[in-house]
Design a protein around this motif. Structure first.
Motif, PDB file in Angstrom:
ATOM      1  N   LYS A 152      -8.949   1.086  -4.808  1.00 31.21           N
ATOM      2  CA  LYS A 152      -7.856   1.858  -4.194  1.00 31.21           C
ATOM      3  C   LYS A 152      -6.582   1.669  -5.014  1.00 31.21           C
ATOM      4  CE  LYS A 152      -9.850   2.050   0.390  1.00 31.21           C
ATOM      5  NZ  LYS A 152      -9.998   1.416   1.687  1.00 31.21           N
ATOM      6  N   SER A 184     -22.191   2.792  -3.375  1.00 29.44           N
ATOM      7  CA  SER A 184     -21.855   3.949  -2.544  1.00 29.44           C
ATOM      8  C   SER A 184     -22.088   3.671  -1.056  1.00 29.44           C
ATOM      9  CB  SER A 184     -22.697   5.145  -2.974  1.00 29.44           C
ATOM     10  OG  SER A 184     -22.273   6.295  -2.267  1.00 29.44           O
ATOM     11  N   SER A 240     -16.845  11.529  -3.713  1.00 32.55           N
ATOM     12  CA  SER A 240     -17.198  10.220  -4.254  1.00 32.55           C
ATOM     13  C   SER A 240     -17.706   9.347  -3.117  1.00 32.55           C
ATOM     14  CB  SER A 240     -15.964   9.570  -4.898  1.00 32.55           C
ATOM     15  OG  SER A 240     -16.298   9.006  -6.141  1.00 32.55           O
ATOM     16  N   CYS A 269     -17.716   6.180  -2.790  1.00 36.26           N
ATOM     17  CA  CYS A 269     -16.979   4.947  -2.496  1.00 36.26           C
ATOM     18  C   CYS A 269     -15.682   4.956  -3.283  1.00 36.26           C
ATOM     19  CB  CYS A 269     -17.822   3.729  -2.873  1.00 36.26           C
ATOM     20  SG  CYS A 269     -17.976   3.505  -4.652  1.00 36.26           S
ATOM     21  N   THR A 270     -14.997   3.832  -3.266  1.00 34.04           N
ATOM     22  CA  THR A 270     -13.687   3.782  -3.913  1.00 34.04           C
ATOM     23  C   THR A 270     -13.766   3.628  -5.430  1.00 34.04           C
ATOM     24  OG1 THR A 270     -13.561   1.406  -3.561  1.00 34.04           O
ATOM     25  CG2 THR A 270     -12.587   2.805  -1.866  1.00 34.04           C
ATOM     26  N   SER A 299     -14.726   5.772  -7.370  1.00 34.49           N
ATOM     27  CA  SER A 299     -14.153   7.054  -7.795  1.00 34.49           C
ATOM     28  C   SER A 299     -14.832   7.703  -8.992  1.00 34.49           C
ATOM     29  CB  SER A 299     -12.646   6.893  -8.083  1.00 34.49           C
ATOM     30  OG  SER A 299     -11.990   6.371  -6.968  1.00 34.49           O
ATOM     31  N   PRO A 312     -12.200  11.625  -7.191  1.00 30.81           N
ATOM     32  CA  PRO A 312     -11.724  12.361  -6.019  1.00 30.81           C
ATOM     33  C   PRO A 312     -10.208  12.513  -5.961  1.00 30.81           C
ATOM     34  CG  PRO A 312     -12.383  10.152  -5.390  1.00 30.81           C
ATOM     35  CD  PRO A 312     -12.823  10.342  -6.803  1.00 30.81           C
ATOM     36  N   GLN A 313      -9.493  11.564  -6.536  1.00 32.33           N
ATOM     37  CA  GLN A 313      -8.024  11.628  -6.383  1.00 32.33           C
ATOM     38  C   GLN A 313      -7.382  12.778  -7.137  1.00 32.33           C
ATOM     39  OE1 GLN A 313      -9.755   8.961  -7.436  1.00 32.33           O
ATOM     40  NE2 GLN A 313      -8.991   7.043  -6.556  1.00 32.33           N
ATOM     41  N   SER A 323     -10.193  16.064  -1.691  1.00 34.51           N
ATOM     42  CA  SER A 323     -10.818  14.819  -2.127  1.00 34.51           C
ATOM     43  C   SER A 323     -11.631  14.264  -0.985  1.00 34.51           C
ATOM     44  CB  SER A 323      -9.740  13.792  -2.482  1.00 34.51           C
ATOM     45  OG  SER A 323      -8.713  14.405  -3.222  1.00 34.51           O
ATOM     46  N   ARG A 382     -14.129  11.021   0.191  1.00 35.25           N
ATOM     47  CA  ARG A 382     -14.504   9.647  -0.184  1.00 35.25           C
ATOM     48  C   ARG A 382     -15.343   9.026   0.926  1.00 35.25           C
ATOM     49  NH1 ARG A 382      -9.403   6.192  -1.379  1.00 35.25           N
ATOM     50  NH2 ARG A 382      -9.301   6.091   0.881  1.00 35.25           N
ATOM     51  N   TRP A 435      -4.199  11.033   1.194  1.00 39.39           N
ATOM     52  CA  TRP A 435      -5.315  10.904   2.148  1.00 39.39           C
ATOM     53  C   TRP A 435      -4.765  11.217   3.533  1.00 39.39           C
ATOM     54  CZ3 TRP A 435      -9.947  10.772   0.038  1.00 39.39           C
ATOM     55  CH2 TRP A 435     -10.046  10.360  -1.293  1.00 39.39           C
TER      56      TRP A 435
END
Lengths: 113, 587
Positions: free
Chosen positions: B227, B413, B446, B448-449, B451, B455-456, B461, B463, B494
């Motif tokens: 993150k 994931s 995505s 998980c984080t 990425s 996604p950002q 996006s 997640r 988000w």
């Protein structure tokens, strides 16, 4: 033998004696935790940040969030399983859906060092 | 204290891993000592092999690094053949069949279900045509990304392809940089559209002019993982193309020496940039790692960037038919979520040969481009039946979809991704209409984080998450809005969290309808998001169930393979031997 514990693949899972034992993406119920304001934290494990052994417990601090209130962060130490007999090295995982009590530790065990 | 992974790397790492790998492959899965599994699987990554997730033991994901996404004539056929022969698992994927290739967001190729015993044969086939897996994963120089039409593009100011190829040759297998604290991602582009995506790389070379000479400005420390997304920062350095490798030597040596080897979560250079800032980064590079005077930054072209800007002008991707500077055309084909069946890959290899030069290129949006098509071949090529599924003119929801590997194979994931995104895209195509002036609308999923689906930097996006629905845990997604690149890059906000996965298509439909109703004048979606607060946007994302059906709501991570008829972990055939037969268990 010494119990060998580490987190791998960006904290995706915990290895105990070279066997993948605990994975991210499970939900854990945490009670008496100051992780969030919920009475019971419905905690999604997103990554294992630290692991250690406090014989016979295998413990971890886990990054994730409460899926009820959205609070995210890292838990205190949680017992994720046990290796009762270090000679056999067999791992017994806890039932993550049961209620768990994270605790602050006074000592940090790094079995591999 | 150095991490456990560092200890393993100290023992054996880099090129020398190969001989061990070959020995294990010859003897079979059981030859890897059980108490050395973790160490060897960590090391195998350096040779592009990633042990698949729990329940799929003994199977590997194999990544082939194709610098700048360039697949030279003759290579695609081999990739398709290898996929067809070796990348087949115990169970077919319901959307993609038994064998397929994944084109990745870093212009690489991923194959799954690879057995250890087959690796020597696969390496031989790949290497015979100049392909390889070296450093495709692991703590080293990863596949170099860039503008996928470098050398062909009319918008190009510097031909970055020879520079990318030189960096690839210089740093692949180079012992000086084979053991870095963490992965090292490099982007280079010479066009004025910004499609190198330098802003999200550890080291980025972007086109810039200095005293009438064209070269590159250097940025450092971008990345999306966890993150902690960061945009690469300008270190006020310009290099001519012939010195790019010198600066790359210096920067990767700086990272090798100063990156954090005690905490892998803090190891990427973005964290060193946080600590040092761009001025110190530059001065350490100048004082300790290059033996010439660095030039200050030149005049960049960022104000002309159009790629993934949401501007609806210029190149938001490389799908479609575009003229090259030599008068031929490149035809960008949409590959939904980047996954292409092995038979289709083989057919495309033939078509690329027949209608173009035989070369194809991978984009950072998981699509594939057939280059060098003469104008007189365009009609016939685009009439080929294969292009009905891999269209140069797809629905915005098909062309805008990106998805990572997800729980199908990945340990990290939280949710199923590729098959879900396929279903999302189809449903959105049939049920949602974008405004007439919006031909590009990027939705990145995505798991998980980490990425991997970036996604950002998408309009929408998604997640991976979990939530409870009617008391039961279900797969869910966080929804972010308004991310993108360009002169003014921006990460998504988000705005709606933990939406049950079956309510996400309804949420996107409501969002698009609310956008159409509330937008002012010709406001683009990205500007619309930027001009409104999170609360307003959250109200516009109104999750609801629709006739969309999601077969993956259960905990797909708890299965050994989400699409198996008996998906229970205990039903897994893994680990298997070289013939795919289950090996006896110790239990």
């Amino acid at each position: 033998m010494t119990t060998d514990v580490h987190q791998l693949d960006d904290g995706a899972w915990i290895s105990v004696n070279d066997s993948r034992e605990v994975n991210v993406s499970d939900l854990w119920l945490l009670a008496r935790s100051d992780f969030c304001g919920c009475e019971t934290t419905d905690f999604l494990a997103e990554g294992f940040v630290k692991v250690g052994v406090d014989y016979p417990d295998i413990q971890a601090r886990i990054a994730g969030q409460c899926i009820a209130c959205g609070e995210s962060g890292v838990t205190d130490w949680l017992t994720v399983g046990r290796v009762v007999d270090p000679e056999s090295g067999e791992f017994y995982g806890v039932v993550h859906e049961s209620v768990h009590f994270p605790e602050k530790r006074t000592r940090l065990a790094h079995p591999e060092e | 204290m150095p991490s456990k992974v560092e200890k393993w790397k100290d023992e054996v790492y880099g090129n020398e891993i190969r001989e061990h790998l070959m020995e294990f492959a010859e003897k079979g899965w059981d030859a890897i000592p059980e108490d050395e599994h973790d160490a060897w699987f960590e090391r195998f990554k350096w040779w592009g092999l990633y042990h698949q997730r729990s329940g799929q033991e003994s199977y590997f994901m194999m990544r082939i690094g194709t610098p700048n996404g360039v697949i030279k004539p003759g290579q695609l056929e081999v990739i398709g053949e290898v996929a067809k022969e070796y990348a087949t698992g115990p169970v077919d994927n319901p959307e993609f069949g038994e064998a397929y290739c994944d084109w990745t967001t870093r212009q690489s190729i991923q194959l799954h279900w690879i057995k250890l015993e087959d690796i020597p044969e696969i390496f031989e086939k790949l290497e015979a045509v100049g392909l390889g897996t070296q450093q495709a994963c692991g703590d080293s120089w990863r596949n170099i990304v860039g503008c996928p039409v470098a050398g062909k593009d009319k918008h190009e100011h510097v031909d970055a392809w020879p520079v990318a190829e030189d960096l690839h040759e210089t740093f692949k297998g180079n012992d000086d940089y084979s053991n870095l604290p963490r992965k090292w991602k490099v982007a280079i582009a010479g066009c004025d559209e910004g499609c190198g995506q330098g802003d999200i790389n550890d080291l980025a070379f972007e086109p810039a002019e200095k005293d009438g000479e064209l070269g590159f400005n250097v940025r450092i420390g971008g990345g999306l993982s966890r993150k902690e997304p960061r945009l690469a920062r300008d270190i006020d350095v310009w290099v001519p193309p012939e010195q790019a490798a010198d600066v790359a030597h210096g920067m990767s040596a700086l990272f090798r020496d100063h990156g954090d080897r005690e905490d892998r979560f803090n190891a990427r250079i973005k964290f060193l940039m946080d600590e040092w800032g761009p001025e110190k980064m530059r001065s350490v590079l100048q004082d300790d790692y290059v033996d010439f005077e660095l030039e200050t930054a030149g005049e960049d072209m960022r104000d002309q960037y159009s790629y993934n800007t949401g501007s609806q002008d210029g190149h938001n991707d490389h799908v479609g038919i575009h003229e090259q500077k030599d008068g031929n055309y490149y035809v960008g084909l949409n590959v939904l979520v980047g996954r292409m069946g092995a038979d289709d890959v083989l057919e495309l290899a033939e078509l690329a040969d027949e209608y173009g030069s035989g070369e194809v290129r991978l984009t950072q949006r998981q699509n594939i481009i057939v280059t060098d098509v003469p104008e007189e071949n365009l009609d016939e090529f685009t009439s080929e039946p294969l292009l009905e599924n891999y269209s140069p003119d797809p629905s915005p929801f098909m062309r805008g979809s990106i998805a990572c590997t997800g729980t199908e194979y990945c340990s990290l994931s939280i949710v199923e991704t590729k098959n879900r995104q396929v279903r999302y895209a189809r449903w959105l195509k049939d049920n949602v209409e974008l405004p007439e002036d919006h031909k590009d609308f990027h939705i990145h999923l995505s798991g998980c984080t980490a990425s991997c689906a970036q996604p950002q930097i998408a309009d929408v996006s998604l997640r991976g998450m979990k939530t409870r629905k009617d008391g039961e845990p279900v797969e869910a997604l966080d929804i972010g809005l308004g991310g993108g690149l360009g002169d003014d890059p921006r990460f998504a906000d988000w705005v709606e969290m933990r939406v049950p996965a079956d309510e996400v298509p309804g949420a996107i439909k409501n969002l698009v309808n609310n956008f159409k109703e509330a937008r002012e004048g010709g406001e683009t979606f990205r500007d619309f998001v930027e001009d409104r607060d999170e609360e307003t946007l959250a109200e516009m994302v109104d999750p609801e169930e629709t006739d969309y059906h999601d077969p993956y709501m259960h905990n797909t991570k708890m299965t050994w393979y989400p699409y198996a008829e008996d998906d229970d972990m205990q039903a897994s055939p893994a680990p298997t031997n070289g013939q795919g037969e289950p090996l006896p268990s110790d239990d």
